[in-house]
Design a protein around this motif. Sequence first.
Motif, PDB file in Angstrom:
ATOM      1  N   ALA A 113       0.838  -1.202   0.000  1.00 40.58           N
ATOM      2  CA  ALA A 113       0.000   0.000   0.000  1.00 40.58           C
ATOM      3  C   ALA A 113       0.869   1.246   0.000  1.00 40.58           C
ATOM      4  O   ALA A 113       1.791   1.373   0.805  1.00 40.58           O
ATOM      5  CB  ALA A 113      -0.908   0.006   1.226  1.00 40.58           C
ATOM      6  N   ALA A 114       0.543   2.160  -0.888  1.00 44.93           N
ATOM      7  CA  ALA A 114       1.219   3.459  -0.906  1.00 44.93           C
ATOM      8  C   ALA A 114       0.422   4.436  -0.049  1.00 44.93           C
ATOM      9  O   ALA A 114      -0.775   4.244   0.186  1.00 44.93           O
ATOM     10  CB  ALA A 114       1.319   3.978  -2.337  1.00 44.93           C
ATOM     11  N   LEU A 115       1.084   5.465   0.416  1.00 43.54           N
ATOM     12  CA  LEU A 115       0.432   6.591   1.089  1.00 43.54           C
ATOM     13  C   LEU A 115       0.475   7.760   0.128  1.00 43.54           C
ATOM     14  O   LEU A 115       1.552   8.156  -0.322  1.00 43.54           O
ATOM     15  CB  LEU A 115       1.156   6.944   2.392  1.00 43.54           C
ATOM     16  CG  LEU A 115       0.642   8.186   3.121  1.00 43.54           C
ATOM     17  CD1 LEU A 115      -0.795   7.983   3.607  1.00 43.54           C
ATOM     18  CD2 LEU A 115       1.567   8.536   4.290  1.00 43.54           C
ATOM     19  N   ILE A 116      -0.694   8.279  -0.213  1.00 44.43           N
ATOM     20  CA  ILE A 116      -0.767   9.443  -1.093  1.00 44.43           C
ATOM     21  C   ILE A 116      -1.278  10.614  -0.266  1.00 44.43           C
ATOM     22  O   ILE A 116      -2.394  10.576   0.257  1.00 44.43           O
ATOM     23  CB  ILE A 116      -1.669   9.182  -2.309  1.00 44.43           C
ATOM     24  CG1 ILE A 116      -1.137   7.990  -3.122  1.00 44.43           C
ATOM     25  CG2 ILE A 116      -1.781  10.439  -3.171  1.00 44.43           C
ATOM     26  CD1 ILE A 116      -1.996   7.604  -4.313  1.00 44.43           C
ATOM     27  N   LEU A 117      -0.453  11.640  -0.149  1.00 44.79           N
ATOM     28  CA  LEU A 117      -0.808  12.840   0.590  1.00 44.79           C
ATOM     29  C   LEU A 117      -1.091  13.966  -0.406  1.00 44.79           C
ATOM     30  O   LEU A 117      -0.217  14.345  -1.180  1.00 44.79           O
ATOM     31  CB  LEU A 117       0.311  13.233   1.555  1.00 44.79           C
ATOM     32  CG  LEU A 117       0.620  12.202   2.643  1.00 44.79           C
ATOM     33  CD1 LEU A 117       1.796  12.659   3.495  1.00 44.79           C
ATOM     34  CD2 LEU A 117      -0.612  11.934   3.498  1.00 44.79           C
ATOM     35  N   ILE A 118      -2.318  14.453  -0.356  1.00 49.20           N
ATOM     36  CA  ILE A 118      -2.803  15.429  -1.326  1.00 49.20           C
ATOM     37  C   ILE A 118      -2.759  16.841  -0.741  1.00 49.20           C
ATOM     38  O   ILE A 118      -3.366  17.100   0.304  1.00 49.20           O
ATOM     39  CB  ILE A 118      -4.265  15.103  -1.733  1.00 49.20           C
ATOM     40  CG1 ILE A 118      -4.399  13.673  -2.242  1.00 49.20           C
ATOM     41  CG2 ILE A 118      -4.805  16.124  -2.724  1.00 49.20           C
ATOM     42  CD1 ILE A 118      -3.846  13.416  -3.595  1.00 49.20           C
ATOM     43  N   ASP A 119      -2.053  17.736  -1.390  1.00 53.49           N
ATOM     44  CA  ASP A 119      -2.124  19.183  -1.150  1.00 53.49           C
ATOM     45  C   ASP A 119      -1.943  19.587   0.312  1.00 53.49           C
ATOM     46  O   ASP A 119      -2.645  20.475   0.816  1.00 53.49           O
ATOM     47  CB  ASP A 119      -3.448  19.745  -1.681  1.00 53.49           C
ATOM     48  CG  ASP A 119      -3.681  19.442  -3.149  1.00 53.49           C
ATOM     49  OD1 ASP A 119      -2.729  19.031  -3.831  1.00 53.49           O
ATOM     50  OD2 ASP A 119      -4.813  19.594  -3.610  1.00 53.49           O
ATOM     51  N   VAL A 120      -0.997  18.980   0.977  1.00 55.18           N
ATOM     52  CA  VAL A 120      -0.713  19.334   2.370  1.00 55.18           C
ATOM     53  C   VAL A 120       0.197  20.568   2.333  1.00 55.18           C
ATOM     54  O   VAL A 120       1.404  20.495   2.563  1.00 55.18           O
ATOM     55  CB  VAL A 120      -0.079  18.146   3.131  1.00 55.18           C
ATOM     56  CG1 VAL A 120       0.139  18.503   4.604  1.00 55.18           C
ATOM     57  CG2 VAL A 120      -0.959  16.901   3.008  1.00 55.18           C
TER      58      VAL A 120
END
Length: 180
Positions: free
Chosen positions: A2-9
């Motif tokens: 599983a990847a961690l995708i962090l959006i627009d932090v």
Amino acid sequence: MAALILIDVQRGFSDAEYWGPRNNPGAEANIKALLDAWQQRRLPVVLVHHDSVHADSPLRPGQPGNDFLAELDGARPDLVFGKKVNSAFLGDVDLDAWLKTHGITDFVLAGIQTNFCCETTARMGGNLGYDVTFALDATFTFDLPALDGTTVTAEELSRVTAANLHNRFATVRSTKEILG
């Protein structure tokens, strides 16, 4: 894997005068907890930033608001890219191709804003066949004006996003559930 995708932090979302009232003051701590866990386990991390094309936006490239929040300091991402629209799948990098090339079939999604870029990316991920986990308490959003002149609160928008996504496009979980 599983990847961690962090959006627009991004720092620009800290501008309360521009955005208005928000929900979930604990979101940044939960984002940091997810990032720390992923890096400790050496799992893939993707950071996405919004490059606004609007002249008055604090998220414009070249502005301090375009930079990532301090919670991402020390991050060692496997991929970083920008986007000009809501979905990370329509950014400066072909995210779908990158995920497939790296054998990634599922990801955890967190970031800003719950009901825009995070929800849109989750929906597209689900439509593309990914197993998406939406870390609701690692997102936040802002109040919006309704068409009838009333205000839809950030908390209500978050609740509706969870209802829209859960068991349709994603599995909605808390940070504690994801890390447990």
